[in-house]
Every structure is written in C-alpha cells, then in structure tokens.
Design a protein around this motif. Structure first.
Motif, PDB file in Angstrom:
ATOM      1  N   ASN A 115       3.043  18.473  -2.315  1.00 48.35           N
ATOM      2  CA  ASN A 115       1.888  19.173  -1.883  1.00 48.35           C
ATOM      3  C   ASN A 115       2.196  20.358  -0.991  1.00 48.35           C
ATOM      4  O   ASN A 115       3.454  20.279  -0.267  1.00 48.35           O
ATOM      5  CB  ASN A 115       1.110  18.193  -1.103  1.00 48.35           C
ATOM      6  CG  ASN A 115      -0.300  19.127  -0.803  1.00 48.35           C
ATOM      7  OD1 ASN A 115      -0.522  20.008   0.023  1.00 48.35           O
ATOM      8  ND2 ASN A 115      -1.348  18.423  -1.516  1.00 48.35           N
ATOM      9  N   SER A 116       1.523  21.465  -1.017  1.00 44.02           N
ATOM     10  CA  SER A 116       2.049  22.782  -0.375  1.00 44.02           C
ATOM     11  C   SER A 116       2.262  22.518   1.071  1.00 44.02           C
ATOM     12  O   SER A 116       3.089  23.114   1.502  1.00 44.02           O
ATOM     13  CB  SER A 116       0.879  23.639  -0.890  1.00 44.02           C
ATOM     14  OG  SER A 116      -0.435  23.319  -0.287  1.00 44.02           O
ATOM     15  N   VAL A 117       1.601  21.312   1.625  1.00 45.43           N
ATOM     16  CA  VAL A 117       1.666  21.455   3.096  1.00 45.43           C
ATOM     17  C   VAL A 117       2.777  20.642   3.285  1.00 45.43           C
ATOM     18  O   VAL A 117       3.360  20.819   4.446  1.00 45.43           O
ATOM     19  CB  VAL A 117       0.274  20.670   3.581  1.00 45.43           C
ATOM     20  CG1 VAL A 117       0.549  19.286   3.232  1.00 45.43           C
ATOM     21  CG2 VAL A 117       0.398  20.685   5.103  1.00 45.43           C
ATOM     22  N   VAL A 270       8.718  12.654   9.803  1.00 49.88           N
ATOM     23  CA  VAL A 270       7.519  11.869   9.873  1.00 49.88           C
ATOM     24  C   VAL A 270       6.346  12.359   9.500  1.00 49.88           C
ATOM     25  O   VAL A 270       5.561  11.606   8.592  1.00 49.88           O
ATOM     26  CB  VAL A 270       7.404  11.451  11.544  1.00 49.88           C
ATOM     27  CG1 VAL A 270       5.959  10.704  11.756  1.00 49.88           C
ATOM     28  CG2 VAL A 270       8.343  10.687  12.116  1.00 49.88           C
ATOM     29  N   LEU A 271       5.920  13.464   9.639  1.00 48.36           N
ATOM     30  CA  LEU A 271       4.866  14.173   9.041  1.00 48.36           C
ATOM     31  C   LEU A 271       4.805  14.071   7.636  1.00 48.36           C
ATOM     32  O   LEU A 271       3.795  13.677   6.986  1.00 48.36           O
ATOM     33  CB  LEU A 271       4.637  15.636   9.485  1.00 48.36           C
ATOM     34  CG  LEU A 271       4.208  15.829  10.915  1.00 48.36           C
ATOM     35  CD1 LEU A 271       4.316  17.431  11.345  1.00 48.36           C
ATOM     36  CD2 LEU A 271       2.776  15.318  11.145  1.00 48.36           C
ATOM     37  N   ASN A 272       6.069  14.275   6.740  1.00 45.51           N
ATOM     38  CA  ASN A 272       5.981  14.187   5.417  1.00 45.51           C
ATOM     39  C   ASN A 272       5.586  12.747   5.001  1.00 45.51           C
ATOM     40  O   ASN A 272       4.868  12.654   4.051  1.00 45.51           O
ATOM     41  CB  ASN A 272       7.297  14.862   4.951  1.00 45.51           C
ATOM     42  CG  ASN A 272       7.787  14.553   3.493  1.00 45.51           C
ATOM     43  OD1 ASN A 272       6.959  15.187   2.798  1.00 45.51           O
ATOM     44  ND2 ASN A 272       8.469  13.676   2.942  1.00 45.51           N
ATOM     45  N   PHE A 275       1.958  11.772   5.345  1.00 47.83           N
ATOM     46  CA  PHE A 275       1.216  12.632   4.643  1.00 47.83           C
ATOM     47  C   PHE A 275       1.331  11.879   3.169  1.00 47.83           C
ATOM     48  O   PHE A 275       0.293  11.732   2.464  1.00 47.83           O
ATOM     49  CB  PHE A 275       1.636  14.153   4.320  1.00 47.83           C
ATOM     50  CG  PHE A 275       0.892  14.892   3.526  1.00 47.83           C
ATOM     51  CD1 PHE A 275      -0.217  15.570   3.622  1.00 47.83           C
ATOM     52  CD2 PHE A 275       1.273  14.880   2.017  1.00 47.83           C
ATOM     53  CE1 PHE A 275      -1.145  16.072   2.859  1.00 47.83           C
ATOM     54  CE2 PHE A 275       0.715  15.771   1.192  1.00 47.83           C
ATOM     55  CZ  PHE A 275      -0.555  16.336   1.698  1.00 47.83           C
ATOM     56  N   LYS A 276       2.325  11.588   2.796  1.00 47.27           N
ATOM     57  CA  LYS A 276       2.679  10.633   1.374  1.00 47.27           C
ATOM     58  C   LYS A 276       1.891   9.480   1.475  1.00 47.27           C
ATOM     59  O   LYS A 276       1.481   9.218   0.498  1.00 47.27           O
ATOM     60  CB  LYS A 276       4.103  10.794   1.039  1.00 47.27           C
ATOM     61  CG  LYS A 276       4.797  11.926   0.869  1.00 47.27           C
ATOM     62  CD  LYS A 276       4.507  12.222  -0.590  1.00 47.27           C
ATOM     63  CE  LYS A 276       4.900  11.642  -1.754  1.00 47.27           C
ATOM     64  NZ  LYS A 276       4.737  12.293  -3.043  1.00 47.27           N
ATOM     65  N   GLY A 277       2.119   8.504   2.392  1.00 52.02           N
ATOM     66  CA  GLY A 277       1.315   7.592   2.545  1.00 52.02           C
ATOM     67  C   GLY A 277      -0.106   7.675   2.346  1.00 52.02           C
ATOM     68  O   GLY A 277      -0.630   6.843   1.819  1.00 52.02           O
ATOM     69  N   LYS A 278      -0.600   8.739   3.117  1.00 52.09           N
ATOM     70  CA  LYS A 278      -1.983   8.927   3.363  1.00 52.09           C
ATOM     71  C   LYS A 278      -2.462   9.144   1.705  1.00 52.09           C
ATOM     72  O   LYS A 278      -3.718   8.890   1.341  1.00 52.09           O
ATOM     73  CB  LYS A 278      -2.383  10.105   4.092  1.00 52.09           C
ATOM     74  CG  LYS A 278      -3.959  10.066   4.324  1.00 52.09           C
ATOM     75  CD  LYS A 278      -4.246  11.378   5.419  1.00 52.09           C
ATOM     76  CE  LYS A 278      -5.728  11.304   5.526  1.00 52.09           C
ATOM     77  NZ  LYS A 278      -6.044  12.280   6.766  1.00 52.09           N
TER      78      LYS A 278
END
Length: 283
Positions: A115-117, A270-272, A275-278
C-alpha cells in the motif's frame, strides 16, 4: 492462549540473541570461518534428523530451496561480519530492515501488494539508518552498507520460505542452507584458515552451530504456521536483548541521536507489520 507460531518465534528470537553474543566473543575468527562451523553442525543435525524421520533430504521444490539457501548464506556472511565489526545493537538494528525488504521484494516474488502508506513506513526506517550511521562514528559506510545488504538478502530468504509454505519439511528448508553454503565458505576458509585457540573458542564455535540450528528450526516453524504479520513483530524483542547484552557484556553505549535512529528504524518496521496485519484482518 498463545499460539504455537508465537511461541516458536519467541524461542527463535532469544536463541538468536544468545548466538549473536557468542559471535562477539570470537573477534579473532573470521566471520566466514564461523559460518563454516555453523554449517557443518547444521548439516549433520539436519541430515540425521531427516534420516531418522525418513524425509527425503533434497525436498521437491529444489530451485526455490536452493535460492533460499544461497540468499540465507549471503545474508549470514554479511551479518556475522557486522556483528564482529560494529556495536551489537547497531548490527541487529540494521538486520531488522529485513521485514521491510521482505515486504518490498514480496511485490514480485509472492505477488503481495504494498500500500502507498507503507512506503512512508519504509522511509522512516531508512531515515533511522541514516541517523545511526551519521551519529555513530564506530560505523563505517562499508559496514552500514554490509548490514543493509544482509537485511536485503534475508528478505529474499524469507520470501523463499513463504513460497514454500507447507510444501517442504522445515528441516529440509534448513538443510539447504549448509548444503549451499559449505562449498562457498569451505573454499574461502581453506585459503584463509585461522586456528581456534583453546577449548573455549572451539566450544563457542560448536555452540554457535547448535544454537543457530535450533533458532532456524523454530523460526521456520513459526513462519510456516502463522501469518507473517502476526509473528514478524516478535523479532523486535531482539533489539532489547542486543541493547542489554551489549551494555552488560561489552560496555556498549550510544548517544541520544543514535538511539533516536534505532527508534525510527523500529517504528517504521512496527508500523508496516501492524498495517499488514490489519489489512489482512479486514480483507
């Protein structure tokens, strides 16, 4: 209740941390020679276990298995070198770029979208690497690039494991590492042999081989039994181990800017992962 995959990754993370410490205690032994001993131990342990379980040694998807073994070998040679040359926590932090490269390479290897984010998260981590290099004079440009290279090839190796999924026995995947690595490191070591001194260095070399075998087994089991996003973030505990072991055992300390750089790397990763998990949960 904690799942088996999470338990496997917790065990792998701790064992890897102890292994990293043992490598720091062998500054006189070339990194590639350490990998030679590690590979010999792994080849014997994996081969015997597979024979006892009557599992074919060479598996079925041999091309992917070979690529996993080669990528893992290159990553380990680079990582072991950084462990010996720069502070423990810095080497481990650079290696934590692995999940970032895993996600980026996954676009082509396992056809997973980014994803772009997520590119923002990747940028945060790389800014952290620049901060670590810029504010810690103990890290040369060559060692920084070597650490990033180790993370890149570990990303390749993790994608190969994901391609194999449950089609191969975990020990077959591990077996290919020494199978591919031994001819490479064996040739180099034969030309640049450094004799280990005393029972302590010999024991440390054997212990590194046994510990990495166990850690690789638990890590492979974890990646095969759980979604990547669920277990990958457990690896982040490793930086706490590295900071603690480095401070207590090797008197390693850092300035505030370097700590901020490490934090930036971890925040991006961690954010990545979250985000992937969500994204997978909402899919």
């Amino acid at each position: 209740m904690i799942s088996k995959g999470v338990v496997y990754m917790l065990l792998a993370t701790f064992i890897f941390a102890v292994m990293n410490v043992l490598i720091k205690y062998l500054p006189n032994i070339p990194a590639i020679e350490i990998i030679l001993f590690r590979s010999i131990v792994s080849l014997i342990m994996s081969g015997v276990s597979l024979k006892l379980q009557k599992v074919p040694l060479l598996g079925t998807n041999r091309k992917v298995l070979f690529m996993r073994g080669l990528a893992g070998a290159i990553a380990l040679m680079m990582f072991f070198t950084t462990l010996q040359e720069i502070p423990l926590a810095s080497a481990v932090t650079l290696m934590f770029l692995g999940p970032i490269f895993t996600a980026i390479l996954g676009i082509w290897i396992v056809k997973e979208k980014v994803n772009s984010v997520q590119w923002i998260f990747f940028a945060i981590s790389f800014i952290g690497i620049v901060m670590i290099k810029g504010f810690d004079t103990r890290i040369s440009i060559e060692m920084a690039l070597l650490g990033i290279g180790a993370a890149f090839f570990s990303g390749v190796a993790y994608n190969m494991i994901r391609k194999l999924k449950t089609s191969e026995h975990p020990l077959v995947i591990i077996f290919y590492f020494p199978l591919v690595t031994l001819p490479i490191v064996g040739t180099y070591t034969a030309l640049n042999w450094v004799m280990p001194e005393g029972i302590v260095e010999w024991s440390l070399l054997v212990a590194i081989g046994v510990l990495t075998q166990l850690a690789q087994y638990f890590m492979t089991k974890s990646y095969q039994s759980e979604q990547l996003a669920k277990v990958a973030n457990i690896n982040f505990i490793g930086i706490l181990y590295a900071l603690g072991f480095g401070y207590v055992l090797f008197d390693e300390t850092f300035n505030l800017q370097t700590y901020l750089g490490m934090t930036a790397v971890m925040v991006g990763v961690v954010l990545n992962v979250f985000f992937k998990g969500k994204s997978k949960t909402n899919a």
